[in-house]
Structures are given as structure tokens and as C-alpha cells.
Design a protein around this motif. Structure first.
Motif, mmCIF file in Angstrom:
data_model
loop_
_atom_site.group_PDB
_atom_site.id
_atom_site.type_symbol
_atom_site.label_atom_id
_atom_site.label_comp_id
_atom_site.label_asym_id
_atom_site.label_seq_id
_atom_site.Cartn_x
_atom_site.Cartn_y
_atom_site.Cartn_z
ATOM 1 N N ASP A 29 6.893 1.945 5.118
ATOM 2 C CA ASP A 29 5.872 1.069 5.453
ATOM 3 C C ASP A 29 4.836 1.196 4.187
ATOM 4 O O ASP A 29 4.288 2.215 4.064
ATOM 5 N N GLY A 30 4.501 0.281 3.799
ATOM 6 C CA GLY A 30 3.686 0.029 2.550
ATOM 7 C C GLY A 30 4.307 0.120 1.222
ATOM 8 O O GLY A 30 4.346 -0.742 0.415
ATOM 9 N N HIS A 64 7.158 -6.170 3.262
ATOM 10 C CA HIS A 64 6.889 -4.882 4.288
ATOM 11 C C HIS A 64 8.012 -4.652 5.092
ATOM 12 O O HIS A 64 8.878 -5.682 5.326
ATOM 13 N N GLU A 87 -4.899 0.838 3.554
ATOM 14 C CA GLU A 87 -4.195 -0.189 4.447
ATOM 15 C C GLU A 87 -4.176 0.373 5.896
ATOM 16 O O GLU A 87 -4.412 -0.570 6.860
ATOM 17 N N GLU A 88 -3.894 1.578 6.052
ATOM 18 C CA GLU A 88 -3.439 1.909 7.329
ATOM 19 C C GLU A 88 -4.592 2.159 8.269
ATOM 20 O O GLU A 88 -4.551 2.089 9.401
ATOM 21 N N HIS A 128 0.825 -1.328 0.088
ATOM 22 C CA HIS A 128 0.114 -0.211 0.175
ATOM 23 C C HIS A 128 0.762 1.322 0.031
ATOM 24 O O HIS A 128 1.836 1.264 0.581
HETATM 25 ZN ZN ZN Z 1 1.786 -1.219 6.221
#
Ligand code: ZN
Length: 412
Positions: free
Chosen positions: A93-94, A190, A127-128, A82
Motif C-alpha cells: 500500500d503506497g 496503487h 496519505e494514510e 506514499h
Molecule cells: Zn495507500
């Protein structure tokens, strides 16, 4: 022959995406369906087109790019993650998982590699779960875990409606939010978001599954009284009982599994006044572990502790189960493909459980699924100080690229 992704271009692409929604302190503020989310989506769409991918956007904003395989009957291998971030989150992150998926395609193009199976890459919507809840929303709708109409109606703290925001940024696509065919596998890279790889001096995490969890709340009912004239033996103090149980929520995990964790993240004490004995206290429990039995054992133990604390303090009490998710065990085919890729590339790796949920959690319900973790310095994430070295990013990206090619079957 392993697939070699171009390190300089990969790093440059990571840096470019990190500029979209960049914060002053080197982080990322790119909330779902915000202007920054639109900008990064526009950029990603351009990159997919430039890599020769056929793009489709579904009605929930999930973005897919497809590279055809040579076998018309072979099922696609899906790779991605994401591009949205937490408020003042990190740049890895993502995004690392999406950029790695893009670089996989570019590497196949560079070296003229054909695969029997189509390879698709994906950027999942929301996603978050920070602006709109729940987390892992786009993948959840796609696999049928959530209902489209319900999720469209989700609102943020300012009352903005998800569907309106999706239309506003131009990413309410025309394809149904569901798989139109069966998938061979789903792979996701990830950052670990925990300390285990670093502690064990490993470069690549071969993820074998995702921990399950139980969430619930306990309420104690006591008697509000003046804190001066009421002798100690008269008191029915709801907060004292809560304190006892919260301490146990911290202690229970060390008596169970190696990866068991327990948290009280919320407490509400009434009347919450310095001169009154608290008469109503609600607090939450949360336990996570790779084993469903251990999770259930933790839940049983916390309820026993609550019962004992209520008796000691002479209180009424009740509890409520709020949410549970079973632990996920990834398919051997995917775990083996990732492990073999890490071994072939001679990276130091270890098999590891994910302590957090990912889009892979949902994908696991429809096809073989696996994940690769990159090292998180100090285990930090959801924070501007989140950091993974470019070497570690590259190692993890190379690992997932090779695992994907194994599953998609390279054609000579
Ligand atoms: Zn993530």
C-alpha cells in the motif's frame, strides 16, 4: 519501444523498503512522521540521489525528485504515491507506487531515454491519515484543498503536534507546499484494495476514476423505561428504529448501482444498559458510488427510511450531513495512456473505479490524472496479510512506467 524496468532490482527495492518498519508478521508499521517514516525517507532520498534526481522537500515534508526534460517549456509529469503505512499495515500500500516511480527513473537512466517533459517522482506526506487526520494530507495541502497552518496544528492521540514531529524528523523543507509551475499530468500506481481484478482474472487495473461518498449521522430520541414493566405497545425504542434503518443501509446499495456500497460504521446507544429501553441512539451512514446522482439517491432513501422508522416507533429524530466528496472521473489522456501501455505490454487489463480515496483525488483538481491498480489478493489491505505477487507488482509498475513515458514524450 516499451520501457523495460529491471524486475530483479525492482523486487529487491520493494523488499528493502519493506524492512523499514517491518512487523513480525510480514507487515509494515510506518506511521507518518515516526522514526520509521524518517528512516524510509532517508533511504528514499539516497535512492533519488543515486538515480541522479534533483531532490526538494517542501515545508509539509512532501519529497520530490526531478529528472529534467529536453524541452524547457514542457510541463512536468508527476508520478508517485506514499511511503507511510497504516498501523500494522501491508508492505505494498503506497510503497509500491513510490518504488515503481523510482524504477521508472532508473529504467530511463539504464536505457538512456530522454523525454521532452521533465519527470518528477513524489512521496506524499501522510496519505494514510491514521496518526494525524485527515488522510491524503500532504497532497491536500499541496493542491490548496487544506490550509497549511491548520494542518501543522493537527495532533496525534498522544498530543504530539504535526509541525513539531515534522521538524523532529528533519523533513520540514524550505520549499513552499504548493506547485511552483503547471503540471502536465499525475500518475499513481496503487494496490487495488478490492477484489475486482482478481475476480475478473485481470493483471492490471486501468483506473477511470474514484468513487464519491456521502457520510452523515442520524439520531433517534425515544423514552427510557424499565424493560420489565413497560408493555411493548408503550415503547418508544430508539434502538429498534436505528436497527431498521441500519438494515436498509445494507439493502439500499443492491437496488442502486453495481458499485454502490453502504455502511454503518458507528453507533452510540444510550443509556446502553441491559435493563433499560434505549432512549437516544446515534449512528452513521456512508454510501459510495462512481455516480454523484446515485450517491444523492442513497442519501435521500436513507432519510426516508429514518422518517418512516421514527413514525412507526413514535420518536423524534434529526440528521446531520458530515462529509461528502464528489466522484472523480480521470482525464481521457491519462486513462488512454495507461490502457495503451497495458495493451502494448500484453497484460490482461480492465477499466475499473477506485473504491477508496488516493492522493490522485487531490491531484485531479490541478492537472490531468490517472491511476494503475495492481491485483490485491482477496482484496485485502490495511492489514499485514495484504498481498500482491511480484509478477503482478511488476506488471503494474511496467504499465505506469510506459504510460508516464507516453505522457512525457520520449525523444528519439
Ligand atoms: Zn495507500
Amino acid at each position: 519501444m516499451p520501457v523495460r524496468i529491471a524486475k530483479d532490482r525492482f523486487v529487491e527495492t520493494m523488499q528493502t523498503q519493506a524492512e523499514i518498519g517491518a512487523t513480525d508478521d510480514g507487515g509494515l508499521h510506518r506511521l507518518t512522521l515516526s522514526d520509521e517514516d524518517k528512516a524510509v525517507r532517508d533511504w528514499f532520498a539516497e535512492q533519488m540521489a543515486a538515480a541522479g534526481l534533483e531532490m526538494r522537500v517542501d515545508e509539509f515534508g512532501n519529497m520530490f525528485g526531478r529528472r529534467e526534460g529536453t524541452d524547457p517549456d514542457a510541463k512536468p509529469v508527476l508520478v508517485g504515491s506514499h511511503l507511510d503505512s497504516q498501523p500494522y499495515g501491508g508492505i505494498y500500500d503506497g510503497a509500491l507506487g513510490v518504488v515503481a516511480a523510482l524504477e521508472l527513473i532508473r529504467a530511463l537512466n539504464d536505457h538512456d531515454v530522454d523525454t521532452a517533459h521533465p519527470i518528477e517522482i513524489v512521496n506524499w506526506t501522510n496519505e494514510e491519515g491514521s496518526r494525524f487526520q485527515p488522510a491524503m494530507q500532504g497532497s491536500g495541502v499541496w493542491v490548496g484543498a487544506h490550509d497549511l497552518a491548520t494542518e501543522y496544528a493537527a495532533t496525534d492521540v498522544d498530543g504530539a503536534v504535526f509541525e513539531d514531529e515534522l521538524e523532529r524528523i528533519g523533513y520540514k523543507g524550505d520549499v513552499p507546499c504548493e506547485p511552483s509551475e503547471e503540471y502536465e499530468a499525475y500518475l499513481e500506481l496503487h494496490v487495488e484494495q478490492g477484489p475486482y481484478l482478481e475476480e475478473n482474472d485481470k493483471q492490471v487495473g486501468v483506473v477511470t476514476g474514484i468513487v464519491g461518498f456521502t457520510w452523515g449521522a442520524i439520531t433517534f430520541y425515544g423514552e427510557a423505561d424499565h424493560s420489565g414493566p413497560t408493555p411493548m405497545h408503550y415503547r418508544q425504542d430508539a434502538l429498534v428504529a436505528a436497527a431498521d434503518v441500519i438494515t436498509q443501509i445494507r439493502r439500499i446499495p443492491s437496488t442502486l448501482g453495481e458499485r454502490t456500497v453502504g455502511t454503518t460504521g458507528y453507533i452510540d446507544a444510550k443509556p446502553n444498559s441491559i435493563n433499560i429501553i434505549p432512549d437516544e441512539v446515534t449512528f452513521t451512514w456512508g454510501f459510495r458510488d462512481p455516480s454523484d446522482d446515485v450517491i444523492e439517491e442513497a442519501r435521500t432513501r436513507v432519510l426516508e427510511e429514518a422518517s418512516a422508522a421514527a413514525e412507526r416507533e413514535d420518536l423524534e429524530w434529526e440528521y446531520e450531513d458530515r462529509m461528502q466528496a464528489p466522484a472523480v472521473t480521470f482525464a481521457d489522456t491519462c486513462v488512454d495512456a495507461v490502457q495503451t501501455a497495458a495493451d502494448d505490454l500484453e497484460y490482461d487489463s480492465m477499466q475499473i473505479f477506485s473504491g477508496a480515496g488516493h492522493d490522485a483525488t487531490h491531484m485531479h483538481s490541478i492537472c490531468d490524472t490517472g491511476m494503475v491498480f495492481a491485483v490485491s489478493e482477496n482484496g485485502k489491505s490495511h492489514n499485514e496479510s495484504e498481498y500482491t505477487s511480484w509478477d503482478d507488482c511488476y506488471a503494474a509498475a511496467s504499465t505506469i512506467a510506459n504510460a508516464a513515458v507516453t505522457l512525457a514524450e520520449e525523444v528519439d
